[in-house]
Scaffold this motif. Structure first.
Motif, PDB file in Angstrom:
ATOM      1  N   GLY A  28       0.798  -1.214   0.000  1.00  0.00           N
ATOM      2  CA  GLY A  28       0.000   0.000   0.000  1.00  0.00           C
ATOM      3  C   GLY A  28       0.836   1.273   0.000  1.00  0.00           C
ATOM      4  N   TYR A  29       0.146   2.387   0.079  1.00  0.00           N
ATOM      5  CA  TYR A  29       0.733   3.732   0.017  1.00  0.00           C
ATOM      6  C   TYR A  29       1.703   3.960   1.183  1.00  0.00           C
ATOM      7  CZ  TYR A  29       0.704   8.880  -0.357  1.00  0.00           C
ATOM      8  OH  TYR A  29       1.047  10.204  -0.487  1.00  0.00           O
ATOM      9  N   CYS A  30       2.875   4.457   0.865  1.00  0.00           N
ATOM     10  CA  CYS A  30       3.937   4.682   1.852  1.00  0.00           C
ATOM     11  C   CYS A  30       4.317   3.389   2.571  1.00  0.00           C
ATOM     12  CB  CYS A  30       3.549   5.760   2.858  1.00  0.00           C
ATOM     13  SG  CYS A  30       3.461   7.422   2.124  1.00  0.00           S
ATOM     14  N   GLY A  31       4.267   2.282   1.837  1.00  0.00           N
ATOM     15  CA  GLY A  31       4.698   0.999   2.357  1.00  0.00           C
ATOM     16  C   GLY A  31       5.889   0.487   1.564  1.00  0.00           C
ATOM     17  N   SER A  32       6.152  -0.806   1.670  1.00  0.00           N
ATOM     18  CA  SER A  32       7.187  -1.461   0.877  1.00  0.00           C
ATOM     19  C   SER A  32       6.946  -2.965   0.940  1.00  0.00           C
ATOM     20  CB  SER A  32       8.597  -1.130   1.402  1.00  0.00           C
ATOM     21  OG  SER A  32       8.941  -1.943   2.508  1.00  0.00           O
ATOM     22  N   HIS A  33       7.842  -3.724   0.341  1.00  0.00           N
ATOM     23  CA  HIS A  33       7.726  -5.186   0.394  1.00  0.00           C
ATOM     24  C   HIS A  33       7.724  -5.697   1.833  1.00  0.00           C
ATOM     25  CE1 HIS A  33      12.064  -4.749   1.027  1.00  0.00           C
ATOM     26  NE2 HIS A  33      12.021  -5.964   1.534  1.00  0.00           N
ATOM     27  N   ARG A  34       8.243  -4.893   2.749  1.00  0.00           N
ATOM     28  CA  ARG A  34       8.339  -5.324   4.150  1.00  0.00           C
ATOM     29  C   ARG A  34       6.967  -5.453   4.814  1.00  0.00           C
ATOM     30  NH1 ARG A  34      12.204  -1.224   6.955  1.00  0.00           N
ATOM     31  NH2 ARG A  34      11.570  -2.457   8.779  1.00  0.00           N
ATOM     32  N   TYR A  35       5.945  -4.857   4.227  1.00  0.00           N
ATOM     33  CA  TYR A  35       4.592  -5.029   4.762  1.00  0.00           C
ATOM     34  C   TYR A  35       4.198  -6.510   4.832  1.00  0.00           C
ATOM     35  CZ  TYR A  35       2.636  -0.245   4.978  1.00  0.00           C
ATOM     36  OH  TYR A  35       2.314   1.043   5.323  1.00  0.00           O
ATOM     37  N   TRP A  36       4.793  -7.312   3.963  1.00  0.00           N
ATOM     38  CA  TRP A  36       4.389  -8.714   3.842  1.00  0.00           C
ATOM     39  C   TRP A  36       5.247  -9.672   4.669  1.00  0.00           C
ATOM     40  CZ3 TRP A  36      -0.051  -8.654   1.185  1.00  0.00           C
ATOM     41  CH2 TRP A  36      -0.245  -7.646   0.240  1.00  0.00           C
ATOM     42  N   ASP A  37       6.216  -9.143   5.408  1.00  0.00           N
ATOM     43  CA  ASP A  37       7.202 -10.010   6.074  1.00  0.00           C
ATOM     44  C   ASP A  37       6.572 -11.103   6.934  1.00  0.00           C
ATOM     45  OD1 ASP A  37       9.291  -8.698   4.898  1.00  0.00           O
ATOM     46  OD2 ASP A  37       9.995  -7.670   6.713  1.00  0.00           O
ATOM     47  N   GLU A  38       5.557 -10.760   7.713  1.00  0.00           N
ATOM     48  CA  GLU A  38       4.987 -11.739   8.652  1.00  0.00           C
ATOM     49  C   GLU A  38       4.137 -12.795   7.959  1.00  0.00           C
ATOM     50  OE1 GLU A  38       3.433 -10.526  12.523  1.00  0.00           O
ATOM     51  OE2 GLU A  38       4.099  -8.491  12.065  1.00  0.00           O
ATOM     52  N   VAL A  39       3.575 -12.468   6.815  1.00  0.00           N
ATOM     53  CA  VAL A  39       2.680 -13.418   6.143  1.00  0.00           C
ATOM     54  C   VAL A  39       3.366 -14.150   4.988  1.00  0.00           C
ATOM     55  CG1 VAL A  39       0.652 -12.084   6.771  1.00  0.00           C
ATOM     56  CG2 VAL A  39       1.744 -11.658   4.582  1.00  0.00           C
ATOM     57  N   LEU A  40       4.531 -13.658   4.586  1.00  0.00           N
ATOM     58  CA  LEU A  40       5.193 -14.249   3.427  1.00  0.00           C
ATOM     59  C   LEU A  40       5.514 -15.735   3.605  1.00  0.00           C
ATOM     60  CD1 LEU A  40       7.605 -12.403   1.129  1.00  0.00           C
ATOM     61  CD2 LEU A  40       8.127 -14.756   1.702  1.00  0.00           C
ATOM     62  N   PRO A  41       5.990 -16.188   4.780  1.00  0.00           N
ATOM     63  CA  PRO A  41       6.272 -17.627   4.918  1.00  0.00           C
ATOM     64  C   PRO A  41       5.055 -18.512   4.640  1.00  0.00           C
ATOM     65  CG  PRO A  41       7.325 -16.411   6.682  1.00  0.00           C
ATOM     66  CD  PRO A  41       6.436 -15.436   5.974  1.00  0.00           C
ATOM     67  N   SER A  42       3.878 -18.082   5.072  1.00  0.00           N
ATOM     68  CA  SER A  42       2.672 -18.880   4.834  1.00  0.00           C
ATOM     69  C   SER A  42       2.279 -18.864   3.364  1.00  0.00           C
ATOM     70  CB  SER A  42       1.509 -18.340   5.677  1.00  0.00           C
ATOM     71  OG  SER A  42       1.788 -18.465   7.056  1.00  0.00           O
ATOM     72  N   ILE A  43       2.425 -17.712   2.714  1.00  0.00           N
ATOM     73  CA  ILE A  43       2.061 -17.602   1.305  1.00  0.00           C
ATOM     74  C   ILE A  43       3.077 -18.332   0.437  1.00  0.00           C
ATOM     75  CG2 ILE A  43       1.623 -15.979  -0.580  1.00  0.00           C
ATOM     76  CD1 ILE A  43       0.809 -13.921   1.533  1.00  0.00           C
ATOM     77  N   GLU A  44       4.343 -18.288   0.856  1.00  0.00           N
ATOM     78  CA  GLU A  44       5.424 -18.889   0.069  1.00  0.00           C
ATOM     79  C   GLU A  44       5.236 -20.388  -0.131  1.00  0.00           C
ATOM     80  OE1 GLU A  44      10.204 -19.558   0.691  1.00  0.00           O
ATOM     81  OE2 GLU A  44       9.218 -17.917   1.742  1.00  0.00           O
ATOM     82  N   ARG A  55       7.235   1.900  -7.549  1.00  0.00           N
ATOM     83  CA  ARG A  55       7.997   3.096  -7.933  1.00  0.00           C
ATOM     84  C   ARG A  55       7.869   4.166  -6.841  1.00  0.00           C
ATOM     85  NH1 ARG A  55       7.823   6.376 -13.550  1.00  0.00           N
ATOM     86  NH2 ARG A  55       7.523   4.281 -14.388  1.00  0.00           N
ATOM     87  N   GLY A  56       9.015   4.723  -6.433  1.00  0.00           N
ATOM     88  CA  GLY A  56       9.015   5.777  -5.429  1.00  0.00           C
ATOM     89  C   GLY A  56       8.936   5.287  -3.995  1.00  0.00           C
ATOM     90  N   HIS A  57       8.838   3.968  -3.797  1.00  0.00           N
ATOM     91  CA  HIS A  57       8.722   3.373  -2.470  1.00  0.00           C
ATOM     92  C   HIS A  57       9.887   2.416  -2.211  1.00  0.00           C
ATOM     93  CE1 HIS A  57       4.640   4.800  -3.185  1.00  0.00           C
ATOM     94  NE2 HIS A  57       4.339   4.585  -1.920  1.00  0.00           N
ATOM     95  N   GLY A  58      10.183   2.207  -0.939  1.00  0.00           N
ATOM     96  CA  GLY A  58      11.216   1.245  -0.578  1.00  0.00           C
ATOM     97  C   GLY A  58      12.522   1.520  -1.294  1.00  0.00           C
ATOM     98  N   GLN A  59      13.041   0.488  -1.957  1.00  0.00           N
ATOM     99  CA  GLN A  59      14.325   0.594  -2.648  1.00  0.00           C
ATOM    100  C   GLN A  59      14.176   0.830  -4.154  1.00  0.00           C
ATOM    101  OE1 GLN A  59      17.260  -2.424  -1.448  1.00  0.00           O
ATOM    102  NE2 GLN A  59      16.008  -2.874   0.346  1.00  0.00           N
TER     103      GLN A  59
END
Length: 268
Positions: A28-44, A55-59
């Motif tokens: 979302g807005y003013c977020g980054s890929h890190r928003y998903w850190d806690e749920v990524l293992p389950s989705i992975e 674009r314009g966010h995170g790295q």
């Protein structure tokens, strides 16, 4: 993190984990890929997860001007071309959902499934449009940090603003990494986005609409605009706009069950 320069000149950073059917996550807005850190293992466990910094966010790199939802969707299409991924399961949180809808409208054949997470297909109201302009002006004069400090608490349920101080701090820290150009560009782009309820009505792929019961950003009347056999509507109890942080287990379960139910099907 991996970084790749697109033909447009924009550099997009992303996290790439797991293997199998591709699952793309847009924050979302003013977020980054890190928003998903806690749920990524389950989705992975359900496929190859690609968590993108918009674009314009995170790295990812930034540039001046309006960042239209269509332009950000083109960024994603170019990234998928570079990764040689013809079709993906696409999930977008808030702003990411607006981009996912623009992508679905422009590149429908590239989707296996679509998920809108704490997002909506409706356009901004007049008041919301005015607020976007105020946000852009404030960021331009005061910078990103005070804007993020004011924004983040509104994304959490009232009780969580007190009980989850570490989560609010983490979300703020992520937000501080947004460039002023990115925050302004996306605010103006969100202001001008069109009504895309018809996109949901026309798609015949599996669709997940996941909402937070206490979300003050996406009101109840804007959460589930369509009701069809291929649409799964899920409400997370006790959370607001940041389900992936407020109740990561319930959030991950909502997405994982949707993926498992529709694995490789292309239809519900």
């Amino acid at each position: 993190m991996i970084k790749i320069k697109l033909s447009s000149g924009t550099t997009i950073a992303y996290r790439d984990e797991g293997s199998g059917e591709p699952i793309v996550l847009l924050h979302g807005y003013c977020g980054s890929h890190r928003y998903w850190d806690e749920v990524l293992p389950s989705i992975e466990s359900h496929g190859r997860v690609i968590a993108v910094d918009l674009r314009g966010h995170g790295q990812s790199s930034a540039g001046e001007g309006v960042y239209t939802m269509e332009q950000l969707a083109d960024d994603l299409a170019a990234l998928l071309d570079e990764l040689k991924l013809p079709q993906v399961n696409l999930f977008g949180h808030s702003l990411g959902g607006y981009i996912a809808l623009a992508f679905a409208e422009k590149y429908p054949d590239r989707l296996l499934a679509l998920g809108l997470v704490h997002s909506t297909a409706f356009p901004d109201s007049e008041q919301a449009q005015a607020n976007r302009l105020k946000a852009a002006e404030a960021i331009g004069t005061q910078g990103v940090v005070p804007f993020v400090d004011g924004l983040i608490p509104k994304l959490f349920a009232p009780e969580h603003r007190e009980s989850m101080p570490e989560k609010l701090s983490e979300a703020k820290e992520i937000g501080y990494g947004t460039s002023a150009e990115g925050a302004i560009g996306c605010a103006l782009g969100m202001k001008d986005r069109p009504d895309r309820v018809s996109v949901l009505e026309q798609l015949d792929i599996p669709i997940l609409l996941l909402a937070g019961e206490l979300d003050e950003v996406i009101p109840p009347e804007k959460r589930f605009p369509v009701s069809k056999s291929n649409v799964a509507a899920v409400t997370l109890a006790g959370v607001a706009h940041m389900g992936m942080m407020e109740d990561s287990q319930a959030f991950a379960t909502g997405i994982a069950e949707f993926l498992e139910r529709n694995r490789g099907s292309g239809s519900v």
